[in-house]
Design a protein around this motif. Structure first.
Motif, PDB file in Angstrom:
ATOM      1  N   ILE A 110       0.866  -1.176   0.000  1.00  0.00           N
ATOM      2  CA  ILE A 110       0.000   0.000   0.000  1.00  0.00           C
ATOM      3  C   ILE A 110       0.904   1.227   0.000  1.00  0.00           C
ATOM      4  CG2 ILE A 110      -1.786   1.299   1.211  1.00  0.00           C
ATOM      5  CD1 ILE A 110      -2.637  -1.317   2.570  1.00  0.00           C
ATOM      6  N   GLY A 111       0.859   1.993  -1.068  1.00  0.00           N
ATOM      7  CA  GLY A 111       1.581   3.263  -1.127  1.00  0.00           C
ATOM      8  C   GLY A 111       0.605   4.363  -0.770  1.00  0.00           C
ATOM      9  N   ALA A 112       0.885   5.117   0.281  1.00  0.00           N
ATOM     10  CA  ALA A 112      -0.168   5.984   0.784  1.00  0.00           C
ATOM     11  C   ALA A 112       0.355   7.283   1.368  1.00  0.00           C
ATOM     12  CB  ALA A 112      -0.975   5.251   1.855  1.00  0.00           C
ATOM     13  N   THR A 113      -0.384   8.352   1.124  1.00  0.00           N
ATOM     14  CA  THR A 113      -0.254   9.591   1.866  1.00  0.00           C
ATOM     15  C   THR A 113      -1.539   9.729   2.659  1.00  0.00           C
ATOM     16  OG1 THR A 113       1.052  10.558   0.076  1.00  0.00           O
ATOM     17  CG2 THR A 113       0.138  12.069   1.716  1.00  0.00           C
ATOM     18  N   MET A 114      -1.439   9.774   3.972  1.00  0.00           N
ATOM     19  CA  MET A 114      -2.618   9.636   4.826  1.00  0.00           C
ATOM     20  C   MET A 114      -3.385  10.952   4.974  1.00  0.00           C
ATOM     21  SD  MET A 114      -2.615   6.474   5.520  1.00  0.00           S
ATOM     22  CE  MET A 114      -1.499   5.060   5.552  1.00  0.00           C
ATOM     23  N   VAL A 115      -3.954  11.420   3.875  1.00  0.00           N
ATOM     24  CA  VAL A 115      -4.745  12.645   3.904  1.00  0.00           C
ATOM     25  C   VAL A 115      -6.173  12.333   3.476  1.00  0.00           C
ATOM     26  CG1 VAL A 115      -2.792  14.171   3.497  1.00  0.00           C
ATOM     27  CG2 VAL A 115      -4.039  13.233   1.552  1.00  0.00           C
ATOM     28  N   ASN A 116      -7.087  13.178   3.928  1.00  0.00           N
ATOM     29  CA  ASN A 116      -8.505  13.093   3.549  1.00  0.00           C
ATOM     30  C   ASN A 116      -9.124  11.758   3.932  1.00  0.00           C
ATOM     31  OD1 ASN A 116      -8.315  15.674   2.342  1.00  0.00           O
ATOM     32  ND2 ASN A 116      -7.543  14.763   0.454  1.00  0.00           N
ATOM     33  N   LEU A 117      -8.686  11.180   5.063  1.00  0.00           N
ATOM     34  CA  LEU A 117      -9.262   9.937   5.553  1.00  0.00           C
ATOM     35  C   LEU A 117     -10.145  10.220   6.758  1.00  0.00           C
ATOM     36  CD1 LEU A 117      -6.177   7.517   5.540  1.00  0.00           C
ATOM     37  CD2 LEU A 117      -7.769   7.997   3.684  1.00  0.00           C
ATOM     38  N   SER A 118     -11.216   9.457   6.890  1.00  0.00           N
ATOM     39  CA  SER A 118     -12.037   9.569   8.094  1.00  0.00           C
ATOM     40  C   SER A 118     -11.235   9.059   9.280  1.00  0.00           C
ATOM     41  CB  SER A 118     -13.315   8.749   7.943  1.00  0.00           C
ATOM     42  OG  SER A 118     -12.998   7.363   7.915  1.00  0.00           O
ATOM     43  N   PRO A 119     -11.519   9.531  10.496  1.00  0.00           N
ATOM     44  CA  PRO A 119     -10.799   9.031  11.674  1.00  0.00           C
ATOM     45  C   PRO A 119     -10.881   7.517  11.815  1.00  0.00           C
ATOM     46  CG  PRO A 119     -12.014  11.022  12.234  1.00  0.00           C
ATOM     47  CD  PRO A 119     -12.434  10.633  10.837  1.00  0.00           C
ATOM     48  N   ALA A 120     -12.053   6.942  11.504  1.00  0.00           N
ATOM     49  CA  ALA A 120     -12.216   5.490  11.635  1.00  0.00           C
ATOM     50  C   ALA A 120     -11.333   4.743  10.637  1.00  0.00           C
ATOM     51  CB  ALA A 120     -13.682   5.110  11.430  1.00  0.00           C
ATOM     52  N   ARG A 121     -11.260   5.240   9.422  1.00  0.00           N
ATOM     53  CA  ARG A 121     -10.447   4.588   8.402  1.00  0.00           C
ATOM     54  C   ARG A 121      -8.959   4.680   8.746  1.00  0.00           C
ATOM     55  NH1 ARG A 121     -11.245   6.356   2.167  1.00  0.00           N
ATOM     56  NH2 ARG A 121      -9.664   5.097   1.137  1.00  0.00           N
ATOM     57  N   LEU A 122      -8.553   5.838   9.285  1.00  0.00           N
ATOM     58  CA  LEU A 122      -7.162   6.002   9.682  1.00  0.00           C
ATOM     59  C   LEU A 122      -6.812   5.061  10.831  1.00  0.00           C
ATOM     60  CD1 LEU A 122      -4.533   7.616   9.308  1.00  0.00           C
ATOM     61  CD2 LEU A 122      -5.401   9.250  10.977  1.00  0.00           C
ATOM     62  N   ARG A 123      -7.714   4.952  11.826  1.00  0.00           N
ATOM     63  CA  ARG A 123      -7.461   4.058  12.964  1.00  0.00           C
ATOM     64  C   ARG A 123      -7.350   2.614  12.501  1.00  0.00           C
ATOM     65  NH1 ARG A 123     -11.294   7.381  15.605  1.00  0.00           N
ATOM     66  NH2 ARG A 123     -12.921   5.842  15.178  1.00  0.00           N
ATOM     67  N   PHE A 124      -8.229   2.205  11.588  1.00  0.00           N
ATOM     68  CA  PHE A 124      -8.194   0.832  11.073  1.00  0.00           C
ATOM     69  C   PHE A 124      -6.854   0.541  10.397  1.00  0.00           C
ATOM     70  CE2 PHE A 124      -8.586  -1.221   6.848  1.00  0.00           C
ATOM     71  CZ  PHE A 124      -8.579  -2.538   7.279  1.00  0.00           C
ATOM     72  N   LEU A 125      -6.406   1.431   9.523  1.00  0.00           N
ATOM     73  CA  LEU A 125      -5.167   1.197   8.789  1.00  0.00           C
ATOM     74  C   LEU A 125      -3.950   1.211   9.704  1.00  0.00           C
ATOM     75  CD1 LEU A 125      -6.006   3.412   5.711  1.00  0.00           C
ATOM     76  CD2 LEU A 125      -5.554   0.963   5.632  1.00  0.00           C
ATOM     77  N   ARG A 126      -3.959   2.137  10.653  1.00  0.00           N
ATOM     78  CA  ARG A 126      -2.799   2.227  11.540  1.00  0.00           C
ATOM     79  C   ARG A 126      -2.709   0.999  12.446  1.00  0.00           C
ATOM     80  NH1 ARG A 126      -0.818   7.780  14.494  1.00  0.00           N
ATOM     81  NH2 ARG A 126       1.315   7.072  14.910  1.00  0.00           N
TER      82      ARG A 126
END
Length: 410
Positions: A110-126
């Motif tokens: 997964i190549g990613a810049t962690m912008v414009n993500l919902s808090p829930a989506r960010l927590r899941f990925l992290r």
């Protein structure tokens, strides 16, 4: 795909366009001379002119193209040896793709810049990548330009900061332009420059380009056009109308006056207040070159009609004309438009081409104190920020071309 015969790959990007035209374009360059007969890339259209979603190399390896716009179930199907995702997936898309790798013991990148993500989506990925062992990012070495960390759950996290060493294909001008952009976008700098999971600065003001040197009672110089912009409010104290002048030749803007009523108003009252403000400056309504008003259903007045239409009609009546002296446009509100507008304000302020008259009390309060919120006390300041955004992007920043906004741009 080249080194392993029959290797099965899937490439996933955020949108259909990005998947087929951008991601596909990269692979067309990398796989030049390696494709099986019958496969070719058409710039701007995709593989085989946009008619295929899977390509095959001469050694029998295959790459399927999907996007996150496809339903999660479209990401089912046969097993894969490698899945590459450009930008963070939603949980449902991740689950479907991960299932395609179980039997093959394949890899996911997964190549990613962690912008414009919902808090829930960010927590899941992290949590997915770092598990329970995630260390505060402040513990990372300050000069770590490229770091690799292998987590106990099998994920390898690679952090590549934006730098000349990590991005040698960019010119010095490219890099300085992007760093200037990020200097005026502190809410994303951590993610877009330092590759952090979270980069927002909730305790800092949003319009960081503004300084007191931008406050000036100077009159517009040279050949300028006149504009007027509204952010309509249905709650008392949440509406503002700004009178501005702008020069397209040198991309300069003056905020000349504002009308920010404390009470709720009707569209008819809004029209009269706008005409009165114009007349205070010796400007006839027919002299307005540009008018912008946000989308609103006129809930504070007559249902079934847009507030811009009602204000336009009221101004026609006030000026005793057969047609309104100007048309009120609606601002562009697509993906990324808010960030683009705020960056335009910050760039113009830093470059010294944005001037705010001291009488614009609400505008100045927003420039000095707004932290980017849209609720509570901070939210009251957001309406002036939105109105400034509508004005500057419609008048001067019609296209998102960041090179035009470089600080040294003339």
């Amino acid at each position: 795909m080249i080194d392993r015969d029959g290797y099965r790959v899937r490439a996933v990007a955020p949108t259909h366009t990005h998947t087929h035209k951008v991601f596909g374009g990269y692979l067309a360059e990398f796989l030049a001379g390696q494709l099986a007969p019958g496969f070719y890339f058409v710039s701007g259209k995709g593989w085989n002119g946009g008619r295929t979603s899977e390509i095959v190399t001469a050694n029998g390896s295959r790459c399927q193209f999907l996007s996150l716009q496809d339903a999660p179930e479209a990401h089912s199907g046969e097993n894969r040896d490698l899945i590459v995702m450009d930008e963070p997936p939603k949980q449902a898309h991740y689950i479907e793709n991960a299932a395609r790798l179980r039997e093959s013991s394949g890899q996911m990148i997964i190549g990613a810049t962690m912008v414009n993500l919902s808090p829930a989506r960010l927590r899941f990925l992290r949590a997915l990548v770092q598990g329970e062992e995630s260390a505060p990012e402040s513990d990372w070495s300050a000069d770590q330009s490229y770091g690799v960390q292998l987590h106990n759950n099998g994920w390898m996290q690679v952090v590549a900061r934006y730098s000349a060493d990590n991005c040698p294909w960019y010119t010095d001008l490219d890099r300085s332009t992007w760093l200037d952009t990020m200097a005026t976008s502190p809410w994303q700098r951590g993610q877009r420059v330092d590759a952090a999971w979270e980069g927002g600065v909730s305790d800092a003001r949003k319009l960081v380009g503004f300084t007191e040197s931008n406050v000036s009672a100077m009159r517009p110089a040279g050949s300028v056009k006149i504009g007027i912009a509204w952010d309509h409010g249905e709650i008392a104290g949440h509406q503002i109308c700004i009178l501005f002048a702008y020069s397209e030749s040198d991309e300069r803007m003056w905020f000349l006056d504002e009308d920010a009523p404390e009470d709720c108003t009707t569209p008819q009252e809004d029209a009269k207040r706008a005409v009165d403000m114009l007349r205070r400056h010796g400007i006839a309504p027919t002299g307005v070159d540009l008018a912008i008003g946000d989308v609103n259903s006129a809930g504070k007045a007559m249902s079934g009609r847009k507030i811009n239409e009602l204000i336009q009609e009221s101004i026609r009546v006030l000026t005793a004309r057969r047609a309104a002296p100007f048309q009120i446009r609606t601002p562009r509100k697509g993906r990324g438009s808010r960030d683009w507008g705020l960056r335009c304000i910050n760039f113009a302020a830093r470059r010294g081409s944005l001037h705010i008259h001291p009488r614009c009390v609400s505008v100045l309060k927003t420039l000095r104190h707004w932290k980017g919120g849209y609720t509570n006390e901070d939210g009251k300041l957001a309406h002036a920020a939105d109105t400034m955004r509508y004005a500057i992007t419609t008048a001067l920043g019609k296209s998102e071309t960041y090179s035009r906004l470089h600080l040294d741009y003339q």
